[in-house]
Design a protein around this motif. Sequence first.
Motif, PDB file in Angstrom:
ATOM      1  N   GLY A 202       0.801  -1.223   0.000  1.00 32.89           N
ATOM      2  CA  GLY A 202       0.000   0.000   0.000  1.00 32.89           C
ATOM      3  C   GLY A 202       0.829   1.265   0.000  1.00 32.89           C
ATOM      4  N   ASN A 203       2.135   1.174   0.320  1.00 34.87           N
ATOM      5  CA  ASN A 203       2.954   2.388   0.284  1.00 34.87           C
ATOM      6  C   ASN A 203       3.229   2.753  -1.170  1.00 34.87           C
ATOM      7  OD1 ASN A 203       6.113   2.312  -0.424  1.00 34.87           O
ATOM      8  ND2 ASN A 203       5.448   0.265   0.220  1.00 34.87           N
ATOM      9  N   ASN A 204       3.342   4.064  -1.445  1.00 33.50           N
ATOM     10  CA  ASN A 204       3.487   4.514  -2.832  1.00 33.50           C
ATOM     11  C   ASN A 204       4.929   4.811  -3.240  1.00 33.50           C
ATOM     12  OD1 ASN A 204       4.035   6.868  -1.493  1.00 33.50           O
ATOM     13  ND2 ASN A 204       2.125   7.926  -2.088  1.00 33.50           N
ATOM     14  N   GLY A 205       5.849   4.549  -2.334  1.00 37.72           N
ATOM     15  CA  GLY A 205       7.254   4.756  -2.661  1.00 37.72           C
ATOM     16  C   GLY A 205       7.680   6.201  -2.681  1.00 37.72           C
ATOM     17  N   ASP A 206       6.822   7.104  -2.186  1.00 33.24           N
ATOM     18  CA  ASP A 206       7.133   8.532  -2.215  1.00 33.24           C
ATOM     19  C   ASP A 206       7.971   8.905  -0.990  1.00 33.24           C
ATOM     20  OD1 ASP A 206       7.208  11.192  -2.855  1.00 33.24           O
ATOM     21  OD2 ASP A 206       5.207  11.653  -2.044  1.00 33.24           O
ATOM     22  N   TYR A 207       9.231   8.488  -0.994  1.00 30.57           N
ATOM     23  CA  TYR A 207      10.141   8.738   0.126  1.00 30.57           C
ATOM     24  C   TYR A 207      11.434   9.337  -0.403  1.00 30.57           C
ATOM     25  CZ  TYR A 207       7.070   5.489   2.637  1.00 30.57           C
ATOM     26  OH  TYR A 207       5.982   4.866   3.199  1.00 30.57           O
ATOM     27  N   LYS A 208      12.130  10.044   0.484  1.00 31.11           N
ATOM     28  CA  LYS A 208      13.444  10.584   0.179  1.00 31.11           C
ATOM     29  C   LYS A 208      14.465   9.965   1.115  1.00 31.11           C
ATOM     30  CE  LYS A 208      11.496  15.063  -1.163  1.00 31.11           C
ATOM     31  NZ  LYS A 208      11.477  16.523  -0.856  1.00 31.11           N
ATOM     32  N   LEU A 209      15.655   9.708   0.598  1.00 30.08           N
ATOM     33  CA  LEU A 209      16.709   9.117   1.438  1.00 30.08           C
ATOM     34  C   LEU A 209      17.265  10.132   2.434  1.00 30.08           C
ATOM     35  CD1 LEU A 209      18.848   6.837  -0.910  1.00 30.08           C
ATOM     36  CD2 LEU A 209      17.551   6.144   1.095  1.00 30.08           C
ATOM     37  N   ASP A 210      17.899  11.171   1.924  1.00 30.94           N
ATOM     38  CA  ASP A 210      18.557  12.191   2.739  1.00 30.94           C
ATOM     39  C   ASP A 210      19.479  11.554   3.785  1.00 30.94           C
ATOM     40  OD1 ASP A 210      19.139  14.823   3.319  1.00 30.94           O
ATOM     41  OD2 ASP A 210      17.689  14.926   4.959  1.00 30.94           O
ATOM     42  N   VAL A 211      20.146  10.488   3.395  1.00 31.55           N
ATOM     43  CA  VAL A 211      21.134   9.831   4.234  1.00 31.55           C
ATOM     44  C   VAL A 211      22.124   9.132   3.312  1.00 31.55           C
ATOM     45  CG1 VAL A 211      19.790   7.684   4.450  1.00 31.55           C
ATOM     46  CG2 VAL A 211      21.496   8.261   6.194  1.00 31.55           C
ATOM     47  N   ASP A 212      23.386   9.143   3.667  1.00 32.25           N
ATOM     48  CA  ASP A 212      24.428   8.558   2.838  1.00 32.25           C
ATOM     49  C   ASP A 212      24.462   7.046   3.048  1.00 32.25           C
ATOM     50  OD1 ASP A 212      26.555   8.298   1.120  1.00 32.25           O
ATOM     51  OD2 ASP A 212      28.066   8.847   2.624  1.00 32.25           O
ATOM     52  N   ILE A 213      24.201   6.293   2.023  1.00 29.31           N
ATOM     53  CA  ILE A 213      24.220   4.835   2.121  1.00 29.31           C
ATOM     54  C   ILE A 213      25.630   4.347   1.809  1.00 29.31           C
ATOM     55  CG2 ILE A 213      23.305   2.660   1.227  1.00 29.31           C
ATOM     56  CD1 ILE A 213      20.700   4.020   0.713  1.00 29.31           C
ATOM     57  N   THR A 214      26.269   3.802   2.833  1.00 34.14           N
ATOM     58  CA  THR A 214      27.650   3.318   2.691  1.00 34.14           C
ATOM     59  C   THR A 214      27.718   1.796   2.785  1.00 34.14           C
ATOM     60  OG1 THR A 214      27.974   3.700   5.061  1.00 34.14           O
ATOM     61  CG2 THR A 214      28.648   5.462   3.555  1.00 34.14           C
ATOM     62  N   SER A 215      26.573   1.149   2.641  1.00 35.09           N
ATOM     63  CA  SER A 215      26.521  -0.313   2.672  1.00 35.09           C
ATOM     64  C   SER A 215      27.217  -0.877   1.437  1.00 35.09           C
ATOM     65  CB  SER A 215      25.070  -0.795   2.699  1.00 35.09           C
ATOM     66  OG  SER A 215      24.342  -0.179   3.729  1.00 35.09           O
ATOM     67  N   LYS A 216      27.650  -2.137   1.538  1.00 30.06           N
ATOM     68  CA  LYS A 216      28.216  -2.791   0.360  1.00 30.06           C
ATOM     69  C   LYS A 216      27.130  -3.485  -0.452  1.00 30.06           C
ATOM     70  CE  LYS A 216      29.316  -7.149   2.748  1.00 30.06           C
ATOM     71  NZ  LYS A 216      30.393  -8.093   3.136  1.00 30.06           N
ATOM     72  N   LEU A 217      26.022  -3.817   0.251  1.00 30.06           N
ATOM     73  CA  LEU A 217      24.934  -4.542  -0.396  1.00 30.06           C
ATOM     74  C   LEU A 217      23.607  -3.989   0.100  1.00 30.06           C
ATOM     75  CD1 LEU A 217      23.918  -6.982  -2.111  1.00 30.06           C
ATOM     76  CD2 LEU A 217      24.039  -8.350  -0.016  1.00 30.06           C
ATOM     77  N   VAL A 218      22.702  -3.707  -0.846  1.00 29.99           N
ATOM     78  CA  VAL A 218      21.364  -3.222  -0.501  1.00 29.99           C
ATOM     79  C   VAL A 218      20.336  -4.139  -1.149  1.00 29.99           C
ATOM     80  CG1 VAL A 218      19.701  -1.339  -0.723  1.00 29.99           C
ATOM     81  CG2 VAL A 218      22.113  -0.830  -0.256  1.00 29.99           C
ATOM     82  N   LEU A 219      19.437  -4.660  -0.306  1.00 28.06           N
ATOM     83  CA  LEU A 219      18.337  -5.474  -0.804  1.00 28.06           C
ATOM     84  C   LEU A 219      17.061  -4.646  -0.751  1.00 28.06           C
ATOM     85  CD1 LEU A 219      20.476  -7.512   0.601  1.00 28.06           C
ATOM     86  CD2 LEU A 219      18.649  -9.178   0.362  1.00 28.06           C
ATOM     87  N   THR A 220      16.178  -4.854  -1.719  1.00 29.52           N
ATOM     88  CA  THR A 220      14.891  -4.161  -1.705  1.00 29.52           C
ATOM     89  C   THR A 220      13.772  -5.179  -1.877  1.00 29.52           C
ATOM     90  OG1 THR A 220      14.766  -3.764  -4.096  1.00 29.52           O
ATOM     91  CG2 THR A 220      15.965  -2.140  -2.761  1.00 29.52           C
ATOM     92  N   THR A 221      12.691  -4.923  -1.180  1.00 29.84           N
ATOM     93  CA  THR A 221      11.508  -5.795  -1.252  1.00 29.84           C
ATOM     94  C   THR A 221      10.264  -4.915  -1.272  1.00 29.84           C
ATOM     95  OG1 THR A 221      12.629  -7.522   0.019  1.00 29.84           O
ATOM     96  CG2 THR A 221      10.232  -7.666  -0.116  1.00 29.84           C
ATOM     97  N   ASN A 222       9.402  -5.145  -2.254  1.00 27.68           N
ATOM     98  CA  ASN A 222       8.130  -4.420  -2.369  1.00 27.68           C
ATOM     99  C   ASN A 222       8.347  -2.906  -2.492  1.00 27.68           C
ATOM    100  OD1 ASN A 222       7.077  -6.942  -1.939  1.00 27.68           O
ATOM    101  ND2 ASN A 222       6.037  -6.454  -0.017  1.00 27.68           N
ATOM    102  N   LEU A 223       9.399  -2.482  -3.162  1.00 36.86           N
ATOM    103  CA  LEU A 223       9.651  -1.054  -3.345  1.00 36.86           C
ATOM    104  C   LEU A 223       9.167  -0.594  -4.711  1.00 36.86           C
ATOM    105  CD1 LEU A 223      13.044   0.124  -1.832  1.00 36.86           C
ATOM    106  CD2 LEU A 223      10.834  -0.216  -0.749  1.00 36.86           C
ATOM    107  N   SER A 224       8.791   0.698  -4.758  1.00 36.54           N
ATOM    108  CA  SER A 224       8.366   1.305  -6.018  1.00 36.54           C
ATOM    109  C   SER A 224       8.597   2.799  -5.927  1.00 36.54           C
ATOM    110  CB  SER A 224       6.871   1.012  -6.267  1.00 36.54           C
ATOM    111  OG  SER A 224       6.082   1.582  -5.215  1.00 36.54           O
ATOM    112  N   GLY A 225       8.294   3.533  -6.983  1.00 37.05           N
ATOM    113  CA  GLY A 225       8.297   4.988  -6.948  1.00 37.05           C
ATOM    114  C   GLY A 225       9.662   5.607  -6.752  1.00 37.05           C
ATOM    115  N   ASN A 226       9.647   6.794  -6.099  1.00 39.59           N
ATOM    116  CA  ASN A 226      10.857   7.613  -5.968  1.00 39.59           C
ATOM    117  C   ASN A 226      12.005   6.887  -5.285  1.00 39.59           C
ATOM    118  OD1 ASN A 226       9.264   9.597  -7.034  1.00 39.59           O
ATOM    119  ND2 ASN A 226       9.013  10.748  -5.113  1.00 39.59           N
ATOM    120  N   ILE A 227      11.673   6.179  -4.211  1.00 43.19           N
ATOM    121  CA  ILE A 227      12.747   5.573  -3.409  1.00 43.19           C
ATOM    122  C   ILE A 227      13.475   4.488  -4.198  1.00 43.19           C
ATOM    123  CG2 ILE A 227      11.154   3.943  -2.271  1.00 43.19           C
ATOM    124  CD1 ILE A 227      14.311   5.593  -0.784  1.00 43.19           C
ATOM    125  N   LEU A 228      12.731   3.686  -4.969  1.00 42.18           N
ATOM    126  CA  LEU A 228      13.370   2.639  -5.757  1.00 42.18           C
ATOM    127  C   LEU A 228      14.239   3.256  -6.845  1.00 42.18           C
ATOM    128  CD1 LEU A 228      13.787  -0.347  -6.365  1.00 42.18           C
ATOM    129  CD2 LEU A 228      11.724  -0.283  -7.789  1.00 42.18           C
TER     130      LEU A 228
END
Length: 580
Positions: A202-228
């Motif tokens: 039900g989330n529309n993916g309308d999110y902003k990061l505004d944080v520095d991602i320094t991970s080596k690996l990022v997994l995503t599940t059920n993401l869409s929109g701006n954030i994806l």
Amino acid sequence: MNNKLQAFKNVDYKLPANIKTWYLYGAGLENFGKNKKPEVHPMPTYKADELLARIDASSICFSDIKVINQGDQHPRIVGRDMVKDPVVLGHEVAVTIVGVGDDLKDDYKVGDRFIVQPDVWYGGKSMAFGYVLGGSQTQYQVIGKEIINGDEGNYLLPIQKTTGYAEAALTEPWGCVVASYRIPRRPSIKDGGIMWFIGVEGNNGDYKLDVDITSKLVLTTNLSGNILNELKGLAAKGKFELIETPSFQSLDIEALSKKYGMFDDVVILGSCADIVEKVAPYLAKHALMNIVSNQPLQKPVKIDIGKIHYMNHSYLGTTSNVIGNAYTPLRVPSELKANGAAWFIGAGGPMGQMHVQRAVELEGGPSRIIATDIDTARLQSLKDRFQPIADKRGIKLDVVNPNEMSKEDYEAYLNEFTQGKGFDDIVVLAPVPALITEAVPFLAKEGLMNIFAGVAIGTITDLDLSGVYMNDVRLVGSSGSKLSDIKDTLDAAESGDLSTNTSVAAIGGINAAWDGMKAAKEGKYPGKVIIYPLIPDLPLTGVSELKEVMPEVYEKLTMGMFWNREAEAEMIDKYIKLEE
């Protein structure tokens, strides 16, 4: 007067040929010593790179009781054949050097005094004093390379000649109290870690990061929109490897964690108690779970609260659509809020009384304090000891036994005490999961719950975690202390800023250690039991009993109730037995 005391301090006596030691051969008090007595054996020998230390004072800790209760199932003892290789307990200790190996004569001399930081690491392995290494429930102990040349340096901390023996021994447990108000929290994404973004249906993916991602690996599940799209753009620039998984409902989370590793950072976009509950078991040590939602969770979630205490799991979040807002370092470190309302749960025991003492003495500390316990006698002791200090400093201190009130009246009282705003700090000192569950709803906005009691990993309880993102509350926990914590505590004690002696509730000689362990297990005393090994025949004696059995020592007490250097000196000079 003071002849024996000076001989003791200066090691101006003949060391005995035989000494007494308490060995633990397995779980249960019946396996502590032989027929409730210590064993006699020859004075231990020491090598050229070792020291021989006299145990001046040994404080009994409830952690000792945990080892007695669990035997070879204790995490620090697992795999050890305790029958063939028994444990010498005791890690809260003050020692004097009475023998120096030839290789160490340039750095140590007879008469040097130390405390031991027990959390010893050597060669990358935990070699904790009083667990793996022989501890202080003996009269003399060998100090070896593990302590002198440990991974973090020297675990011996020098103490002044004028410092009391119990006073010094108690800096270790007091260091743990100090450390619990210094708990850090990672303020950003873990460098080189594994991160997982999960979108709630039900989330529309309308999110902003505004944080520095320094991970080596990022997994995503059920993401869409701006954030994806934003994550894909960063991955395309080589910031990290991005993997999109199938829908959450079809995921095998255990298989996912085995393939990629436990998760250092988890961001849940939306409110879903089931997702929080299912993902929580796969958080890595020092992991952060960030819940981004403006709606409460549908129900409490089952959380392993032992992992908050021992693995430093943190739950946080934000009601905005900016993910980075959650990482604001609220209540870091975990100090009591100035002029706030604080609630100490299970405050009547030794560690609880230390926390309350610190709170009423703390400059810029809380202005309102509730101390609760189900033992009325221990509460009365707390009130007698600390109410005068609180009154002098203008602090409202209430002591309450919840069993003496109905549940409704108790909850009404708590709400009235905080004027319906909740507690800024709740410190849990009893390892009872239900107490934690029941207390969480009483946290104020930006309130902090400090789970000090050692709740075992695997202890699952239902917690309403909506507050971590809707009211910015924090749940923290800590175990043990660092060298810096003990050093700072020792400095405070030696400068007179902290009276660790206030925690002494009973004293005894080496022969009384079994009685001391039993008393600690049963919670007989509101403070700490101190064993003075070189006064072997001193029976276990409460400080409150000294007026009848040691009137000359009682006369030296502060306010007729608090142990101090003068009372200790009087006792040593009168009762110690030294060979000439």
